[in-house]
Design a protein around this motif. Sequence first.
Motif, PDB file in Angstrom:
ATOM      1  N   LEU A 136       0.830  -1.212   0.000  1.00  0.00           N
ATOM      2  CA  LEU A 136       0.000   0.000   0.000  1.00  0.00           C
ATOM      3  C   LEU A 136       0.864   1.262   0.000  1.00  0.00           C
ATOM      4  CD1 LEU A 136      -2.844  -0.997   2.507  1.00  0.00           C
ATOM      5  CD2 LEU A 136      -2.919  -0.978   0.004  1.00  0.00           C
ATOM      6  N   SER A 137       1.928   1.263   0.790  1.00  0.00           N
ATOM      7  CA  SER A 137       2.805   2.435   0.847  1.00  0.00           C
ATOM      8  C   SER A 137       3.464   2.692  -0.501  1.00  0.00           C
ATOM      9  CB  SER A 137       3.879   2.246   1.924  1.00  0.00           C
ATOM     10  OG  SER A 137       3.299   2.094   3.194  1.00  0.00           O
ATOM     11  N   SER A 138       3.916   1.631  -1.154  1.00  0.00           N
ATOM     12  CA  SER A 138       4.572   1.778  -2.459  1.00  0.00           C
ATOM     13  C   SER A 138       3.596   2.298  -3.501  1.00  0.00           C
ATOM     14  CB  SER A 138       5.160   0.441  -2.911  1.00  0.00           C
ATOM     15  OG  SER A 138       6.138  -0.010  -2.009  1.00  0.00           O
ATOM     16  N   MET A 139       2.367   1.769  -3.486  1.00  0.00           N
ATOM     17  CA  MET A 139       1.360   2.220  -4.449  1.00  0.00           C
ATOM     18  C   MET A 139       0.992   3.686  -4.221  1.00  0.00           C
ATOM     19  SD  MET A 139       0.542  -0.172  -6.655  1.00  0.00           S
ATOM     20  CE  MET A 139       2.340  -0.329  -6.720  1.00  0.00           C
ATOM     21  N   LEU A 140       0.989   4.099  -2.951  1.00  0.00           N
ATOM     22  CA  LEU A 140       0.663   5.494  -2.637  1.00  0.00           C
ATOM     23  C   LEU A 140       1.819   6.440  -2.962  1.00  0.00           C
ATOM     24  CD1 LEU A 140      -1.179   5.061   0.791  1.00  0.00           C
ATOM     25  CD2 LEU A 140      -2.211   5.687  -1.396  1.00  0.00           C
ATOM     26  N   LEU A 141       3.049   5.914  -2.912  1.00  0.00           N
ATOM     27  CA  LEU A 141       4.225   6.756  -3.126  1.00  0.00           C
ATOM     28  C   LEU A 141       4.592   6.946  -4.589  1.00  0.00           C
ATOM     29  CD1 LEU A 141       6.604   5.504  -0.282  1.00  0.00           C
ATOM     30  CD2 LEU A 141       5.728   7.819  -0.547  1.00  0.00           C
ATOM     31  N   ILE A 142       4.330   5.924  -5.405  1.00  0.00           N
ATOM     32  CA  ILE A 142       4.875   5.953  -6.762  1.00  0.00           C
ATOM     33  C   ILE A 142       4.304   7.081  -7.614  1.00  0.00           C
ATOM     34  CG2 ILE A 142       3.183   4.254  -7.617  1.00  0.00           C
ATOM     35  CD1 ILE A 142       5.444   3.237  -9.463  1.00  0.00           C
ATOM     36  N   PHE A 143       3.020   7.356  -7.504  1.00  0.00           N
ATOM     37  CA  PHE A 143       2.413   8.375  -8.366  1.00  0.00           C
ATOM     38  C   PHE A 143       2.820   9.803  -7.972  1.00  0.00           C
ATOM     39  CE2 PHE A 143      -0.455   4.687  -8.753  1.00  0.00           C
ATOM     40  CZ  PHE A 143      -0.323   4.472 -10.116  1.00  0.00           C
ATOM     41  N   PRO A 144       2.792  10.182  -6.680  1.00  0.00           N
ATOM     42  CA  PRO A 144       3.311  11.513  -6.338  1.00  0.00           C
ATOM     43  C   PRO A 144       4.794  11.665  -6.635  1.00  0.00           C
ATOM     44  CG  PRO A 144       2.560  10.333  -4.362  1.00  0.00           C
ATOM     45  CD  PRO A 144       2.161   9.535  -5.523  1.00  0.00           C
ATOM     46  N   THR A 145       5.557  10.575  -6.528  1.00  0.00           N
ATOM     47  CA  THR A 145       6.983  10.642  -6.839  1.00  0.00           C
ATOM     48  C   THR A 145       7.202  10.909  -8.320  1.00  0.00           C
ATOM     49  OG1 THR A 145       7.490   9.080  -5.045  1.00  0.00           O
ATOM     50  CG2 THR A 145       9.174   9.407  -6.736  1.00  0.00           C
ATOM     51  N   LYS A 146       6.443  10.202  -9.166  1.00  0.00           N
ATOM     52  CA  LYS A 146       6.544  10.428 -10.619  1.00  0.00           C
ATOM     53  C   LYS A 146       6.139  11.852 -10.964  1.00  0.00           C
ATOM     54  CE  LYS A 146       4.912   7.267 -13.411  1.00  0.00           C
ATOM     55  NZ  LYS A 146       6.080   6.818 -14.207  1.00  0.00           N
ATOM     56  N   LEU A 147       5.102  12.374 -10.309  1.00  0.00           N
ATOM     57  CA  LEU A 147       4.632  13.737 -10.560  1.00  0.00           C
ATOM     58  C   LEU A 147       5.670  14.755 -10.115  1.00  0.00           C
ATOM     59  CD1 LEU A 147       2.269  15.502 -11.509  1.00  0.00           C
ATOM     60  CD2 LEU A 147       1.394  15.455  -9.164  1.00  0.00           C
ATOM     61  N   LEU A 148       6.289  14.518  -8.969  1.00  0.00           N
ATOM     62  CA  LEU A 148       7.308  15.429  -8.459  1.00  0.00           C
ATOM     63  C   LEU A 148       8.517  15.471  -9.381  1.00  0.00           C
ATOM     64  CD1 LEU A 148       8.354  17.265  -6.192  1.00  0.00           C
ATOM     65  CD2 LEU A 148       9.217  15.217  -5.037  1.00  0.00           C
ATOM     66  N   LEU A 149       8.976  14.321  -9.838  1.00  0.00           N
ATOM     67  CA  LEU A 149      10.130  14.278 -10.746  1.00  0.00           C
ATOM     68  C   LEU A 149       9.819  14.951 -12.070  1.00  0.00           C
ATOM     69  CD1 LEU A 149      11.459  10.643 -10.114  1.00  0.00           C
ATOM     70  CD2 LEU A 149      12.485  12.800  -9.365  1.00  0.00           C
ATOM     71  N   LYS A 150       8.576  14.831 -12.507  1.00  0.00           N
ATOM     72  CA  LYS A 150       8.164  15.482 -13.759  1.00  0.00           C
ATOM     73  C   LYS A 150       8.203  16.998 -13.623  1.00  0.00           C
ATOM     74  CE  LYS A 150       4.504  15.384 -17.246  1.00  0.00           C
ATOM     75  NZ  LYS A 150       3.182  14.816 -17.599  1.00  0.00           N
ATOM     76  N   LYS A 151       7.759  17.502 -12.470  1.00  0.00           N
ATOM     77  CA  LYS A 151       7.775  18.943 -12.247  1.00  0.00           C
ATOM     78  C   LYS A 151       9.190  19.488 -12.098  1.00  0.00           C
ATOM     79  CE  LYS A 151       3.200  19.582 -10.200  1.00  0.00           C
ATOM     80  NZ  LYS A 151       2.424  20.113  -9.037  1.00  0.00           N
ATOM     81  N   LEU A 152      10.082  18.658 -11.581  1.00  0.00           N
ATOM     82  CA  LEU A 152      11.469  19.084 -11.391  1.00  0.00           C
ATOM     83  C   LEU A 152      12.341  18.807 -12.607  1.00  0.00           C
ATOM     84  CD1 LEU A 152      12.070  17.844  -7.724  1.00  0.00           C
ATOM     85  CD2 LEU A 152      11.669  20.192  -8.479  1.00  0.00           C
ATOM     86  N   HIS A 153      11.726  18.316 -13.684  1.00  0.00           N
ATOM     87  CA  HIS A 153      12.499  17.935 -14.876  1.00  0.00           C
ATOM     88  C   HIS A 153      13.296  19.121 -15.433  1.00  0.00           C
ATOM     89  CE1 HIS A 153      13.490  15.676 -18.500  1.00  0.00           C
ATOM     90  NE2 HIS A 153      13.161  16.764 -19.188  1.00  0.00           N
ATOM     91  N   ASN A 154      12.619  20.263 -15.606  1.00  0.00           N
ATOM     92  CA  ASN A 154      13.309  21.437 -16.164  1.00  0.00           C
ATOM     93  C   ASN A 154      14.420  21.922 -15.247  1.00  0.00           C
ATOM     94  OD1 ASN A 154      11.623  21.449 -18.410  1.00  0.00           O
ATOM     95  ND2 ASN A 154      10.128  22.817 -17.450  1.00  0.00           N
ATOM     96  N   PHE A 155      14.174  21.856 -13.934  1.00  0.00           N
ATOM     97  CA  PHE A 155      15.175  22.293 -12.957  1.00  0.00           C
ATOM     98  C   PHE A 155      16.447  21.463 -13.083  1.00  0.00           C
ATOM     99  CE2 PHE A 155      17.130  21.701  -8.784  1.00  0.00           C
ATOM    100  CZ  PHE A 155      17.403  23.015  -8.416  1.00  0.00           C
ATOM    101  N   PHE A 156      16.272  20.143 -13.205  1.00  0.00           N
ATOM    102  CA  PHE A 156      17.437  19.262 -13.320  1.00  0.00           C
ATOM    103  C   PHE A 156      18.099  19.373 -14.692  1.00  0.00           C
ATOM    104  CE2 PHE A 156      15.181  16.755  -9.927  1.00  0.00           C
ATOM    105  CZ  PHE A 156      16.137  16.962  -8.948  1.00  0.00           C
ATOM    106  N   LYS A 158      18.333  21.984 -16.684  1.00  0.00           N
ATOM    107  CA  LYS A 158      19.150  23.202 -16.783  1.00  0.00           C
ATOM    108  C   LYS A 158      20.498  23.040 -16.101  1.00  0.00           C
ATOM    109  CE  LYS A 158      15.238  26.397 -17.081  1.00  0.00           C
ATOM    110  NZ  LYS A 158      14.509  27.512 -16.416  1.00  0.00           N
ATOM    111  N   ARG A 159      20.578  22.156 -15.170  1.00  0.00           N
ATOM    112  CA  ARG A 159      21.830  21.933 -14.427  1.00  0.00           C
ATOM    113  C   ARG A 159      22.538  20.660 -14.881  1.00  0.00           C
ATOM    114  NH1 ARG A 159      18.355  24.834 -12.019  1.00  0.00           N
ATOM    115  NH2 ARG A 159      18.875  26.447 -10.477  1.00  0.00           N
ATOM    116  N   ASN A 160      22.114  20.167 -16.057  1.00  0.00           N
ATOM    117  CA  ASN A 160      22.725  18.976 -16.661  1.00  0.00           C
ATOM    118  C   ASN A 160      22.722  17.773 -15.722  1.00  0.00           C
ATOM    119  OD1 ASN A 160      23.359  20.315 -19.102  1.00  0.00           O
ATOM    120  ND2 ASN A 160      25.186  21.222 -18.137  1.00  0.00           N
ATOM    121  N   ILE A 161      21.631  17.645 -14.978  1.00  0.00           N
ATOM    122  CA  ILE A 161      21.475  16.507 -14.080  1.00  0.00           C
ATOM    123  C   ILE A 161      20.507  15.516 -14.711  1.00  0.00           C
ATOM    124  CG2 ILE A 161      20.725  15.753 -11.798  1.00  0.00           C
ATOM    125  CD1 ILE A 161      21.400  18.528 -10.736  1.00  0.00           C
TER     126      ILE A 161
END
Length: 229
Positions: A136-156, A158-161
């Motif tokens: 249950l914890s993994s299922m609840l974590l995976i979608f917000p984690t994917k969304l967070l990484l997507k939002k931070l995509h441009n930030f990373f 620009k810094r070649n990360i």
Amino acid sequence: GNRSGVLCGGCKQNFTHSLNGHSCVSNDDCLRDFGWVWTVTVIGFVLYSIYIVFTSVGKGDGFISCVLFYGQMSLFARIPPVSNKQAGNSEAASWFSKSSQFSSILSAYQNSCFGPSMGAYEATAAKLIGPLTVFLSSMLLIFPTKLLLKKLHNFFTKRNIDVPTISFPTTLMNLLLMLFSSVSSVIFQLITCQDTGQEKVVFIDGTKSCSGPAYNFVIFVAAMLSLLP
């Protein structure tokens, strides 16, 4: 170990089954440690859920799958001691097998328990709480984690990360391997029977009969697990 009843499967009055799987502890000792036992256990399983999610990147290198696959296969390699001379080696093998299956570290603490006045059958079935928490914890974590990484995509970017991509199929596969290992360990303990001469009872708890709707359901679950690999 403060045990009683048929096959020593139960505990004395006002005692409960310990997480070490062998002895019974008093309800007073159980309740004294009850809060921190559950707190540490839940936190441990949630941290394991986070680990599974953040290491399920792309297709993965197969490391986690290999370790979990070894854990599930080691369930069937545990041989009980046949003599006092071999008891030490068997105990060490049992400990290594449990460690490979990611059992809670609290199981080594003899005064810890899941709850007061629990028999061996209930205490064993309660181990399913761990796999359920991880799933249950993994299922609840995976979608917000994917969304967070997507939002931070441009930030990373620009810094070649290099931005990792969490893979849902890889996460699900790792979870299924973990679930098969943990759930099958519990289920096969719940269906192992012993003939006492009068009736067949569950080996770990002589108060539970190897018959009836509940037992037949567990047999059905065991059959399904046997088909999964």
